[in-house]
Design an enzyme around this catalytic site. Structure first.
Site, PDB file in Angstrom:
ATOM      1  N   HIS A  47      45.055  45.337  35.811  1.00 22.17           N
ATOM      2  CA  HIS A  47      44.933  44.379  36.910  1.00 22.17           C
ATOM      3  C   HIS A  47      45.617  43.065  36.558  1.00 22.17           C
ATOM      4  O   HIS A  47      45.892  42.782  35.389  1.00 22.17           O
ATOM      5  CB  HIS A  47      43.458  44.116  37.237  1.00 22.17           C
ATOM      6  CG  HIS A  47      42.683  43.527  36.103  1.00 22.17           C
ATOM      7  ND1 HIS A  47      42.081  44.297  35.131  1.00 22.17           N
ATOM      8  CD2 HIS A  47      42.404  42.237  35.770  1.00 22.17           C
ATOM      9  CE1 HIS A  47      41.472  43.512  34.259  1.00 22.17           C
ATOM     10  NE2 HIS A  47      41.655  42.256  34.625  1.00 22.17           N
ATOM     11  N   ARG A  71      46.240  42.415  26.859  1.00 20.11           N
ATOM     12  CA  ARG A  71      47.400  42.030  27.666  1.00 20.11           C
ATOM     13  C   ARG A  71      48.515  43.038  27.411  1.00 20.11           C
ATOM     14  O   ARG A  71      48.897  43.272  26.256  1.00 20.11           O
ATOM     15  CB  ARG A  71      47.838  40.624  27.271  1.00 20.11           C
ATOM     16  CG  ARG A  71      48.940  40.026  28.127  1.00 20.11           C
ATOM     17  CD  ARG A  71      49.388  38.665  27.592  1.00 20.11           C
ATOM     18  NE  ARG A  71      48.318  37.702  27.580  1.00 20.11           N
ATOM     19  CZ  ARG A  71      47.921  37.022  26.508  1.00 20.11           C
ATOM     20  NH1 ARG A  71      48.517  37.219  25.327  1.00 20.11           N
ATOM     21  NH2 ARG A  71      46.946  36.153  26.588  1.00 20.11           N
ATOM     22  N   GLU A  84      34.035  43.056  35.731  1.00 21.37           N
ATOM     23  CA  GLU A  84      34.091  41.794  36.456  1.00 21.37           C
ATOM     24  C   GLU A  84      34.286  42.024  37.945  1.00 21.37           C
ATOM     25  O   GLU A  84      34.612  43.134  38.385  1.00 21.37           O
ATOM     26  CB  GLU A  84      35.207  40.907  35.916  1.00 21.37           C
ATOM     27  CG  GLU A  84      36.596  41.496  36.043  1.00 21.37           C
ATOM     28  CD  GLU A  84      37.649  40.716  35.254  1.00 21.37           C
ATOM     29  OE1 GLU A  84      37.285  39.913  34.381  1.00 21.37           O
ATOM     30  OE2 GLU A  84      38.847  40.926  35.512  1.00 21.37           O
ATOM     31  N   HIS A 134      40.461  45.559  30.348  1.00 20.44           N
ATOM     32  CA  HIS A 134      39.372  45.274  29.423  1.00 20.44           C
ATOM     33  C   HIS A 134      38.742  46.582  28.942  1.00 20.44           C
ATOM     34  O   HIS A 134      38.579  47.520  29.732  1.00 20.44           O
ATOM     35  CB  HIS A 134      38.305  44.412  30.086  1.00 20.44           C
ATOM     36  CG  HIS A 134      38.861  43.217  30.792  1.00 20.44           C
ATOM     37  ND1 HIS A 134      39.517  42.208  30.124  1.00 20.44           N
ATOM     38  CD2 HIS A 134      38.885  42.876  32.098  1.00 20.44           C
ATOM     39  CE1 HIS A 134      39.910  41.291  31.003  1.00 20.44           C
ATOM     40  NE2 HIS A 134      39.539  41.681  32.206  1.00 20.44           N
TER      41      HIS A 134
END
Length: 322
Positions: A178, A198, A120, A103
């Site tokens: 990740h 992605r 996150e 991200h």
């Protein structure tokens, strides 16, 4: 009308990699065997949560914020984020590996997408034997080496794998590559953002036979190519105590494993409080009402609350504030 503890209707998401643990373990009302996400508390446009209990039942989170922002969110939160709900709360079931992704940070996300970035954290609730997460690289990687690994289909050789079990917690800051591995059920707390780059999807095809979109070029300048060891969260798990897990600019999360009642004076908090129940059950009361919560459920306590009382004979809770 007083802001009693609020529960919300889960927003269930089908995913190519999803399974049935949201139903089998958390009793979510899923209707197929590829449900990957339960959005518990969302202010994301097009997926706004609705209250499921009490007098506000059926009211959208955004309408509540529009009408009573400071009472619900807290003045300090409104000063920072306006009337946007700043975090997104999910449960995620990965029957298959998720795509390898990352991200962007706030600056890049603002410039490219007029959005927040996405920091996150994950709390593992259930993991099949041998289940793993991918978190970061297993060595410092040069940009050219990364590009070559994509061309040669050898990116997996550069990944760092972490075998996991219940209670393991990970902090995923922006830029860190990740993926959630097959067999993992977890609670996710993140900035309100749906911006994901992605970079590898195991060459899978969707139900129409198409490869999913990759964001190779966008990701290139957003990746942290260095090997890091800053992702596994070490936290105390003292019973009947507030144990700090994560304290970052976007959210603060504590772990509570309670065997008896707990009373908290939150008159100086100036933030809403979210409870995610990751084990057992409890009843949570503020100044104006009470709501029960069990494993797999989430509730929101308004910032104007002066005190919070938790009554239980056994519960594990993630307590989230700003």
């Amino acid at each position: 009308m007083a802001l009693y503890p609020l529960k919300f209707t889960p927003i269930l998401k089908e995913r190519l990699w999803g399974g049935t643990k949201l139903k089998d373990v958390l009793q979510k009302p899923i209707e197929n065997d590829i449900t990957g996400e339960s959005w518990e508390l969302s202010g994301v446009s097009g997926d706004i949560s609705e209250v499921a209990n009490g007098a506000f039942s059926g009211t959208s989170l955004q309408n509540l914020i529009n009408e009573r922002a400071e009472e619900l969110l807290g003045k300090s939160v409104v000063d920072r984020f306006g009337k946007d709900f700043p975090i997104l709360i999910k449960f995620i079931d990965a029957k298959q590996d998720l795509s390898i992704q990352l991200h962007p940070n706030d600056e890049l996300a603002k410039e490219r997408h007029n959005s927040f970035g996405k920091t996150e954290m994950w709390y593992v609730m259930d993991a099949d034997p041998g289940a793993k997460l991918i978190v970061g690289f297993n060595k410092d990687v040069e940009k050219e080496e990364y590009v070559k690994s994509l061309e040669n289909d050898t990116l997996l050789d550069l990944m760092n794998y972490e075998e996991v079990s219940e209670g393991d917690t990970f902090f995923i800051n922006t830029g860190k590559i990740h993926a959630i591995g097959a067999g993992v059920l977890l609670a996710e707390i993140q900035q309100t953002s749906d911006i994901t780059y992605r970079v590898f999807d195991f060459n899978r095809r969707d139900k129409n036979g198409n490869l999913r979109e990759l964001h190779t070029d966008l990701a290139m300048d957003a990746i942290d190519y260095s090997k890091k060891d800053d992702f596994k969260v070490k936290y105390a798990d003292d019973k009947d105590s507030v144990n700090q897990m994560v304290d970052c600019p976007y959210f603060k999360t504590n772990f509570l494993e309670l065997t008896d009642e707990m009373h908290q004076d939150v008159s100086d908090r100036d933030s809403f409080t979210i409870y995610m129940c990751v084990g057992g059950e409890a009843e949570i009361t503020n100044d104006w009402g009470a709501a029960s919560i069990k494993k797999g459920e989430t509730l929101l306590v308004a910032a104007e609350s002066k005190s919070i009382h938790i009554d239980t004979r056994g519960a594990k809770l993630l307590e989230v504030t700003i």
